[in-house]
Design a protein around this motif. Structure first.
Motif, PDB file in Angstrom:
ATOM      1  N   LEU A  29      -2.119  -6.484   1.027  1.00  0.00           N
ATOM      2  CA  LEU A  29      -1.339  -5.381   1.268  1.00  0.00           C
ATOM      3  C   LEU A  29      -2.300  -4.104   1.198  1.00  0.00           C
ATOM      4  CD1 LEU A  29       1.607  -5.763  -1.052  1.00  0.00           C
ATOM      5  CD2 LEU A  29       1.460  -6.312   1.214  1.00  0.00           C
ATOM      6  N   ASP A  30      -3.735  -4.144   0.770  1.00  0.00           N
ATOM      7  CA  ASP A  30      -4.679  -3.160   0.445  1.00  0.00           C
ATOM      8  C   ASP A  30      -5.067  -3.017   1.936  1.00  0.00           C
ATOM      9  OD1 ASP A  30      -4.415  -2.782  -2.154  1.00  0.00           O
ATOM     10  OD2 ASP A  30      -6.064  -3.859  -2.870  1.00  0.00           O
ATOM     11  N   TRP A  31      -5.335  -4.072   2.345  1.00  0.00           N
ATOM     12  CA  TRP A  31      -5.832  -4.048   3.976  1.00  0.00           C
ATOM     13  C   TRP A  31      -4.771  -3.720   5.077  1.00  0.00           C
ATOM     14  CZ3 TRP A  31     -10.624  -3.687   5.779  1.00  0.00           C
ATOM     15  CH2 TRP A  31     -11.673  -4.283   4.654  1.00  0.00           C
ATOM     16  N   GLU A  32      -3.696  -3.863   4.660  1.00  0.00           N
ATOM     17  CA  GLU A  32      -2.698  -3.343   5.601  1.00  0.00           C
ATOM     18  C   GLU A  32      -2.577  -1.904   5.614  1.00  0.00           C
ATOM     19  OE1 GLU A  32       1.750  -4.994   6.028  1.00  0.00           O
ATOM     20  OE2 GLU A  32       1.297  -4.971   4.117  1.00  0.00           O
ATOM     21  N   ARG A  33      -2.606  -1.404   4.178  1.00  0.00           N
ATOM     22  CA  ARG A  33      -2.941   0.249   4.190  1.00  0.00           C
ATOM     23  C   ARG A  33      -4.132   0.691   5.178  1.00  0.00           C
ATOM     24  NH1 ARG A  33      -4.472   1.803  -1.611  1.00  0.00           N
ATOM     25  NH2 ARG A  33      -6.418   0.963  -0.683  1.00  0.00           N
ATOM     26  N   ASP A  34      -5.157   0.033   4.960  1.00  0.00           N
ATOM     27  CA  ASP A  34      -6.451   0.577   5.581  1.00  0.00           C
ATOM     28  C   ASP A  34      -6.251   0.579   7.073  1.00  0.00           C
ATOM     29  OD1 ASP A  34      -7.564   1.054   3.248  1.00  0.00           O
ATOM     30  OD2 ASP A  34      -8.761  -0.798   3.241  1.00  0.00           O
ATOM     31  N   PHE A  35      -5.765  -0.383   7.784  1.00  0.00           N
ATOM     32  CA  PHE A  35      -5.426  -0.664   8.972  1.00  0.00           C
ATOM     33  C   PHE A  35      -4.525   0.419   9.708  1.00  0.00           C
ATOM     34  CE2 PHE A  35      -7.165  -5.190   8.318  1.00  0.00           C
ATOM     35  CZ  PHE A  35      -8.207  -4.880   9.124  1.00  0.00           C
ATOM     36  N   LEU A  36      -3.121   0.690   9.094  1.00  0.00           N
ATOM     37  CA  LEU A  36      -2.299   1.468   9.341  1.00  0.00           C
ATOM     38  C   LEU A  36      -2.859   2.871   9.384  1.00  0.00           C
ATOM     39  CD1 LEU A  36       0.675   0.218   7.207  1.00  0.00           C
ATOM     40  CD2 LEU A  36       0.427   0.083   9.932  1.00  0.00           C
ATOM     41  N   ALA A  37      -3.923   3.135   8.543  1.00  0.00           N
ATOM     42  CA  ALA A  37      -4.485   4.589   8.623  1.00  0.00           C
ATOM     43  C   ALA A  37      -5.342   4.531   9.726  1.00  0.00           C
ATOM     44  CB  ALA A  37      -5.326   4.874   7.413  1.00  0.00           C
ATOM     45  N   MET A  38      -5.848   3.875  10.274  1.00  0.00           N
ATOM     46  CA  MET A  38      -6.811   3.656  11.567  1.00  0.00           C
ATOM     47  C   MET A  38      -5.965   3.594  12.665  1.00  0.00           C
ATOM     48  SD  MET A  38      -9.386   0.573  10.694  1.00  0.00           S
ATOM     49  CE  MET A  38      -9.990   0.139   9.117  1.00  0.00           C
ATOM     50  N   GLY A  39      -4.590   3.503  12.591  1.00  0.00           N
ATOM     51  CA  GLY A  39      -3.749   3.461  13.760  1.00  0.00           C
ATOM     52  C   GLY A  39      -3.651   2.087  14.338  1.00  0.00           C
ATOM     53  N   VAL A  40      -3.849   1.210  13.594  1.00  0.00           N
ATOM     54  CA  VAL A  40      -3.631  -0.360  14.022  1.00  0.00           C
ATOM     55  C   VAL A  40      -2.270  -0.874  13.211  1.00  0.00           C
ATOM     56  CG1 VAL A  40      -4.728  -2.522  13.833  1.00  0.00           C
ATOM     57  CG2 VAL A  40      -6.265  -0.427  14.044  1.00  0.00           C
ATOM     58  N   ALA A  41      -1.728  -1.650  14.005  1.00  0.00           N
ATOM     59  CA  ALA A  41      -0.508  -2.527  13.502  1.00  0.00           C
ATOM     60  C   ALA A  41      -0.956  -3.761  12.523  1.00  0.00           C
ATOM     61  CB  ALA A  41       0.368  -2.746  14.633  1.00  0.00           C
ATOM     62  N   THR A  42      -0.231  -4.042  11.756  1.00  0.00           N
ATOM     63  CA  THR A  42      -0.318  -5.197  10.955  1.00  0.00           C
ATOM     64  C   THR A  42       0.754  -6.155  11.017  1.00  0.00           C
ATOM     65  OG1 THR A  42       0.360  -4.284   9.008  1.00  0.00           O
ATOM     66  CG2 THR A  42      -2.080  -3.847   9.386  1.00  0.00           C
ATOM     67  N   PHE A  43       0.365  -7.450  10.860  1.00  0.00           N
ATOM     68  CA  PHE A  43       1.406  -8.680  10.792  1.00  0.00           C
ATOM     69  C   PHE A  43       0.888  -9.642   9.778  1.00  0.00           C
ATOM     70  CE2 PHE A  43       3.728 -12.475  12.218  1.00  0.00           C
ATOM     71  CZ  PHE A  43       4.985 -12.226  12.080  1.00  0.00           C
ATOM     72  N   VAL A  44       1.635  -9.620   8.799  1.00  0.00           N
ATOM     73  CA  VAL A  44       1.258 -10.557   7.509  1.00  0.00           C
ATOM     74  C   VAL A  44       2.044 -11.535   7.489  1.00  0.00           C
ATOM     75  CG1 VAL A  44       1.124 -10.690   4.971  1.00  0.00           C
ATOM     76  CG2 VAL A  44       0.492  -8.524   6.226  1.00  0.00           C
ATOM     77  N   ILE A  45       1.471 -12.980   7.792  1.00  0.00           N
ATOM     78  CA  ILE A  45       2.165 -14.183   7.970  1.00  0.00           C
ATOM     79  C   ILE A  45       2.341 -14.734   6.344  1.00  0.00           C
ATOM     80  CG2 ILE A  45       2.136 -16.606   8.780  1.00  0.00           C
ATOM     81  CD1 ILE A  45       0.504 -15.508  11.090  1.00  0.00           C
ATOM     82  N   ASP A  46       3.548 -14.962   5.998  1.00  0.00           N
ATOM     83  CA  ASP A  46       3.620 -15.672   4.814  1.00  0.00           C
ATOM     84  C   ASP A  46       3.812 -17.214   4.841  1.00  0.00           C
ATOM     85  OD1 ASP A  46       4.689 -16.796   2.259  1.00  0.00           O
ATOM     86  OD2 ASP A  46       6.140 -15.519   2.041  1.00  0.00           O
TER      87      ASP A  46
END
Length: 331
Positions: free
Chosen positions: A91-108
């Motif tokens: 989740l920490d890295w999600e925040r960082d990527f979103l701030a860069m303008g990059v979408a994220t997809f976390v697979i559970d």
């Protein structure tokens, strides 16, 4: 057991609860969130290594977050969690990527398979099962109207880092991703285990591969990755190992400050494992079938945040993302 619709309603409700508990910074930077189920297989390592798609079917979920509203297509980072599951580190890295303008997809990769974590028993899920999940997620996500299919990067941590690193192998893509024309634009592995040697593991795709590790890691020690990266670079591959002096396992995870000792966690840090005939893992020294009961397998690892390394790795990742995914920040 819940019926299928009931199960996914429960999964969705769980995700909504998780979102409600997240820090405000994550809320602010995600303009849209979608929980996307997709079909995968639970493959044993032998099934994966022999190219068999005969494992147990499973529907797993991933969480897609978009940084902005509108119609633009975003670059995407697909994230593979480690032994703890989709925990705070991801989740920490999600925040960082979103701030860069990059979408994220976390697979559970755990919940739908009935797994909470694999620290104490890595055999609960095949070493390469998450690679299968990643290939299948990519085939779906490149069709999403808000995702640029040419700018999708795979990134994983620990056991997810292992799956990420070896997802770049041409052989594995040919066996398990040939039906899809989609390809990852880059592969980023955080502190993976590199002491498993696969056949043809020096035949990688042309896309860049980066490995980030601490020199004081006692879970997946850096030595095996140094050797593997040197072997790949000798073949002219675009692979680099970035080292952080004095940093341990999960050095980028704020949750492990102070460090956390896992006395029962299993580690193969003193093992050398190789693929033999018919997709079997063998102990490289004894040539006998490998298992987590081998004498080389030990218990006891440490997870530790390192502020200096965490700060530097985020700068290093920001540069790599800018170079490979070329995101556009919001006006």
């Amino acid at each position: 057991m819940l019926p299928r619709t009931g199960f996914w309603r429960a999964v969705f409700n769980a995700f909504c609860l998780l979102i409600a508990l997240l820090p405000d910074t994550v809320h602010a930077q995600a303009a849209r969130m979608e929980v996307i189920p997709f079909e995968s297989l639970t493959l044993t390592d032998q099934e994966f290594l022999t190219g068999r798609e005969e494992g147990k079917p499973v529907t797993i979920a991933g969480e897609l977050r978009l940084p902005r509203v509108g119609n633009e297509r975003f670059p995407l980072v697909v994230l593979l969690h480690g032994a703890c599951g989709a925990c705070g580190l991801v989740l920490d890295w999600e925040r960082d990527f979103l701030a860069m303008g990059v979408a994220t997809f976390v697979i559970d990769s755990f919940t739908s398979r009935g797994i909470a974590n694999t620290n104490d028993d890595p055999s609960r899920l095949g070493q390469l099962a998450q690679t299968e999940d990643a290939y299948r997620a990519l085939a779906l996500l490149v069709k999403h109207p808000r995702i640029d299919p040419t700018r999708v990067m795979l990134m994983g941590f620990s056991r997810g880092g292992h799956s990420t690193l070896y997802a770049s192998l041409t052989r594995f893509q040919r066996m398990h991703a040939a039906a899809s024309e989609a390809h990852f634009a880059a592969y980023v592995a955080f502190y993976p285990s590199c002491n498993f040697r696969y056949r043809d593991d020096d035949d990688l795709t042309a896309q860049p591969v980066r490995v980030f590790m601490g020199t004081a890691d006692n879970y997946t020690p850096i030595g095996a990755c140094r050797d593997y990266v040197d072997r790949l670079k000798a073949k002219g591959k675009d692979v680099h190992l970035i080292e952080y002096q004095g940093a341990g396992h999960t050095f980028d995870a704020r949750a492990y400050n102070p460090p956390r000792v896992l006395p029962q966690a299993l580690t193969t840090r003193n093992c050398q494992v190789e693929e033999a005939d018919h997709g079997q893992f063998v102990n490289a020294k004894t040539k006998q079938p490998f298992s987590y009961n081998d004498p080389c397998v030990e218990r006891g690892t440490t997870l530790a945040y390192n502020e200096a390394a965490a700060t530097q790795v985020r700068k290093d990742m920001a540069e790599f993302v800018a170079m490979t995914l070329k995101p556009t920040r919001s006006p």
